[in-house]
Design an enzyme around this catalytic site. Structure first.
Site, PDB file in Angstrom:
ATOM      1  N   TYR A   1       0.868  -1.174   0.000  1.00 15.56           N
ATOM      2  CA  TYR A   1       0.000   0.000   0.000  1.00 15.56           C
ATOM      3  C   TYR A   1       0.907   1.227   0.000  1.00 15.56           C
ATOM      4  O   TYR A   1       1.630   1.469   0.969  1.00 15.56           O
ATOM      5  CB  TYR A   1      -0.907   0.021   1.230  1.00 15.56           C
ATOM      6  CG  TYR A   1      -1.981  -1.039   1.214  1.00 15.56           C
ATOM      7  CD1 TYR A   1      -3.237  -0.786   0.667  1.00 15.56           C
ATOM      8  CD2 TYR A   1      -1.740  -2.302   1.743  1.00 15.56           C
ATOM      9  CE1 TYR A   1      -4.219  -1.761   0.647  1.00 15.56           C
ATOM     10  CE2 TYR A   1      -2.717  -3.284   1.730  1.00 15.56           C
ATOM     11  CZ  TYR A   1      -3.954  -3.006   1.183  1.00 15.56           C
ATOM     12  OH  TYR A   1      -4.925  -3.970   1.163  1.00 15.56           O
TER      13      TYR A   1
ATOM     14  N   HIS B   1     -16.995  -2.261  -1.973  1.00 15.57           N
ATOM     15  CA  HIS B   1     -15.604  -2.730  -2.042  1.00 15.57           C
ATOM     16  C   HIS B   1     -15.365  -3.730  -0.926  1.00 15.57           C
ATOM     17  O   HIS B   1     -15.554  -3.436   0.247  1.00 15.57           O
ATOM     18  CB  HIS B   1     -14.629  -1.559  -1.906  1.00 15.57           C
ATOM     19  CG  HIS B   1     -13.187  -1.979  -1.963  1.00 15.57           C
ATOM     20  ND1 HIS B   1     -12.562  -2.334  -3.132  1.00 15.57           N
ATOM     21  CD2 HIS B   1     -12.252  -2.121  -0.993  1.00 15.57           C
ATOM     22  CE1 HIS B   1     -11.302  -2.667  -2.889  1.00 15.57           C
ATOM     23  NE2 HIS B   1     -11.089  -2.549  -1.593  1.00 15.57           N
TER      24      HIS B   1
END
Length: 334
Positions: free
Chosen positions: A142, A327
């Site tokens: 990330y 999501h």
């Protein structure tokens, strides 16, 4: 491979193209689907050990041994063998592919007709993109980077659409791109904006992780046009001065030779629209205290509830929702 709808294709020594419609009831050799034939070869070629076959299939065949192709994300598996089925022909039998296999999550059908880039021709725009970022050779990364809002808009303007930019060479790595609004009180050194692994700079970016303004993940549309009566405010007296872009790289093969310049582009309209567009995020935090799925359960339902304070600033006439983006990662379903 269990419950997978499978097409097996090959080109024999004479140049003839074959494709079989198969279905896997278990983790073993998939059986030929003899109910209906739904995979059709259109053309193909084999050059220097590479085989390419173009085929067609209905999105929904109404065959219990076919999996419907749905809007948004579809999970695909692939595998290949080193020899053609034997005997070579429509009834040829396939051999085990061993470790020559993989999977991808791809968007095969859009939720709606996405606008073309020509829709925004002639408009001003700005980009928030990485610059040849070296993707770490680990399975999950990330990366977060802070961007300052453009300073050339002295009056508030409206972004009327956006484009998600994913490097074509890295479509297999980029899992999602998020653009967060930083809280109006967030302050940064404009000459040294945070740019690192999200965990490494989480203290610096603590005011930039709550309000998602743009979200794209695998299966979403790359081009988005906002409704004609609304725009996303940028510049002028709009209090948001910094944004954070979070890019998730999924690199299961731990490739070490990839650089990436993915990001997003916002198109600025020539006139202000009637309404400012906002973002409402609902969900459950992925922490052991908030979301704990018991082991070995086949089905686990997560219910989330909002307190009255979550909607206390809604106007009396209510709000209009123009789009929704669920999501969740692979084990989940909406």
């Amino acid at each position: 491979m269990k419950d997978a709808d499978i097409g097996v294709g090959w080109i024999d020594e004479t140049g003839s193209i074959y494709i079989q419609d198969r279905y896997a009831f278990a983790n073993g050799r998939p059986m030929v689907d003899n109910t209906t034939i739904d995979w059709f070869a259109l053309q193909g070629r084999e050059v220097s050990g590479w085989t390419a076959i173009q085929f067609k299939r209905l999105l929904d065949t109404c065959d219990i041994m076919d999996v419907p192709i749905k809007s948004g994300t579809n999970h695909l598996i692939f595998a290949y063998g080193l020899t053609d089925p034997s005997p070579s022909g429509p009834t040829g039998e396939i051999s085990y592919h061993k470790n020559r296999r993989g999977s991808r999550a791809l968007s095969l059908q859009s939720y709606a007709d996405s606008p073309s880039e020509d829709t925004f021709a002639g408009l001003d725009y700005f980009d928030f993109r990485l610059n040849n970022y070296v993707v770490p050779s680990v399975e999950t990364t990330y990366h977060c980077k802070i961007y300052k809002a453009p300073s050339n808009y002295s009056m508030k303007r409206h972004a009327i659409g956006h484009k998600i930019i994913v490097d074509s060479a890295n479509e297999d790595l980029v899992h999602h791109i998020l653009m967060y609004e930083c809280h109006p009180t967030a302050q940064f050194d404009d000459n040294n904006l945070p740019d690192d692994l999200c965990d490494a700079i989480h203290r610096q970016t603590a005011l930039c992780v709550h309000n998602v303004a743009i979200l794209w993940d695998v299966g979403s549309d790359y081009m988005v046009a906002l409704p004609e009566e609304a725009g996303y405010p940028v510049g002028g007296d709009f209090p948001i001065k910094y944004y954070m872009v979070n890019i998730h790289y999924n690199n299961p093969n731990r490739l070490s030779d990839r650089t990436d310049s993915s990001g997003l582009r916002l198109y600025i309209g020539k006139e202000l629209r009637q309404y400012d567009l906002g973002v409402l995020a609902l969900g459950t935090k992925p922490s052991p205290a908030a979301l704990a799925i018991p082991p070995k359960v086949e089905r686990f339902i997560v219910d989330s509830y909002c307190s009255a304070t979550a909607t206390m600033n809604f106007p009396k006439e209510g709000i209009t929702v123009i789009s929704a983006i669920p999501h969740i990662h692979m084990p989940g379903m909406f």
